[in-house]
Design an enzyme around this catalytic site. Structure first.
Site, PDB file in Angstrom:
ATOM      1  N   CYS A 199     -33.590 -18.286  -7.681  1.00 26.69           N
ATOM      2  CA  CYS A 199     -32.619 -19.389  -7.595  1.00 26.69           C
ATOM      3  C   CYS A 199     -31.414 -19.154  -8.510  1.00 26.69           C
ATOM      4  O   CYS A 199     -30.586 -18.301  -8.204  1.00 26.69           O
ATOM      5  CB  CYS A 199     -33.344 -20.707  -7.863  1.00 26.69           C
ATOM      6  SG  CYS A 199     -32.481 -22.101  -7.159  1.00 26.69           S
ATOM      7  N   GLU A 250     -42.675 -19.628  -7.979  1.00 28.77           N
ATOM      8  CA  GLU A 250     -43.515 -19.999  -9.134  1.00 28.77           C
ATOM      9  C   GLU A 250     -43.960 -21.464  -9.065  1.00 28.77           C
ATOM     10  O   GLU A 250     -44.823 -21.882  -9.824  1.00 28.77           O
ATOM     11  CB  GLU A 250     -42.757 -19.725 -10.452  1.00 28.77           C
ATOM     12  CG  GLU A 250     -41.685 -20.733 -10.848  1.00 28.77           C
ATOM     13  CD  GLU A 250     -40.389 -20.620 -10.058  1.00 28.77           C
ATOM     14  OE1 GLU A 250     -40.321 -19.837  -9.096  1.00 28.77           O
ATOM     15  OE2 GLU A 250     -39.427 -21.348 -10.397  1.00 28.77           O
ATOM     16  N   HIS A 267     -38.271 -20.961  -5.067  1.00 23.90           N
ATOM     17  CA  HIS A 267     -39.049 -20.913  -6.316  1.00 23.90           C
ATOM     18  C   HIS A 267     -40.515 -20.589  -6.032  1.00 23.90           C
ATOM     19  O   HIS A 267     -41.332 -21.518  -5.947  1.00 23.90           O
ATOM     20  CB  HIS A 267     -39.006 -22.289  -6.995  1.00 23.90           C
ATOM     21  CG  HIS A 267     -37.709 -22.638  -7.615  1.00 23.90           C
ATOM     22  ND1 HIS A 267     -37.432 -22.396  -8.937  1.00 23.90           N
ATOM     23  CD2 HIS A 267     -36.614 -23.226  -7.102  1.00 23.90           C
ATOM     24  CE1 HIS A 267     -36.208 -22.823  -9.224  1.00 23.90           C
ATOM     25  NE2 HIS A 267     -35.694 -23.330  -8.126  1.00 23.90           N
TER      26      HIS A 267
HETATM   27  N1  GLN Z   1     -27.955 -25.059  -8.468  1.00 23.70           N
HETATM   28  C1  GLN Z   1     -28.331 -24.131  -9.501  1.00 23.70           C
HETATM   29  C2  GLN Z   1     -27.176 -23.173  -9.812  1.00 23.70           C
HETATM   30  O1  GLN Z   1     -26.224 -23.098  -9.091  1.00 23.70           O
HETATM   31  C3  GLN Z   1     -29.565 -23.342  -9.097  1.00 23.70           C
HETATM   32  C4  GLN Z   1     -30.719 -24.279  -8.901  1.00 23.70           C
HETATM   33  C5  GLN Z   1     -32.053 -23.731  -9.272  1.00 23.70           C
HETATM   34  O2  GLN Z   1     -32.157 -22.711  -9.958  1.00 23.70           O
HETATM   35  N2  GLN Z   1     -33.092 -24.428  -8.902  1.00 23.70           N
HETATM   36  O3  GLN Z   1     -27.223 -22.506 -10.791  1.00 23.70           O
END
Ligand code: GLN
Length: 194
Positions: A79, A171, A169
């Site tokens: 992410c 995890e 994610h």
């Molecule tokens: N929206 C976050 C970003 O742009 C990422 C979100 C996440 O890691 N769950 O950094």
């Protein structure tokens, strides 16, 4: 096997639990001296890419981590970690470690679809649980990048050599297969080469 988990912000604890379930050792990277440890791979967790990027620089971790990755240290970004590793982000002028030939789109699903769950194929693995939280996706990949998963036509997981990213994610679910893929196919195969 010992994996460093960047622990500046975000969902790092869940990665450590996943690694422990797979029998791998892990430790938290919070400051420069933590990088003196002997380790075989690095995980950059989800959270907020701008915050993590800023802290990486302020805490003097940025250059050293970039160098380790460039030298071949296996890395897995989830992410926000995907955004930190991307060479470009379509809707953000900031770039961070910029070690992977992918273009990310931040908060790519809009407000309504900010968070959702689905199950999709990941490489050779079927029905992998995927939890998305204000997630990015990948809009473009370079020639050396292997696409591992798509959701609704958008690329959500990719690999370039020793670098692995997922927009979701893994995890946060019980399924250990994505972490196992990182350990078996990337971390162990590097260890075998050296
Ligand atoms: N929206 C976050 C970003 O742009 C990422 C979100 C996440 O890691 N769950 O950094």
């Amino acid at each position: 096997m010992n994996i460093g988990v960047l622990a500046l912000q975000g969902a790092f604890e869940e990665h450590r639990q996943m690694l422990s379930r797979l029998g791998a050792d892990s430790f938290e990277i919070r400051q420069e001296r933590d990088l003196n440890a002997d380790f075989d791979g690095l995980i950059i967790p989800g959270g907020e890419s701008t915050v993590q990027g800023k802290l990486l620089r302020e805490l003097n971790l940025f250059d050293k981590i970039k160098e380790l990755i460039t030298d071949g240290l296996p890395v897995f970004g989830t992410c926000a970690g995907l955004i930190l590793l991307a060479k470009k982000t379509e809707n953000d002028s900031r770039t961070h470690l910029a070690v992977m030939d992918i273009t990310a789109v931040r908060n790519a699903y809009g407000r309504q679809l900010g968070s959702f769950y689905t199950e999709e194929t990941f490489g050779e693995l079927e029905k992998v649980p995927m939890t998305f939280i204000r997630a990015p996706y990948i809009s473009e990949v370079g020639a050396g990048v292997q696409i591992l998963a798509r959701v609704g036509g958008n690329i959500v997981a990719a690999r370039q050599g020793n670098r692995l990213v997922t927009a979701f994610h893994p995890e946060l679910n019980k399924d250990v297969r994505v972490h196992k893929f990182f350990l078996e196919n990337i971390v162990k195969s590097r260890a075998a080469q050296s």
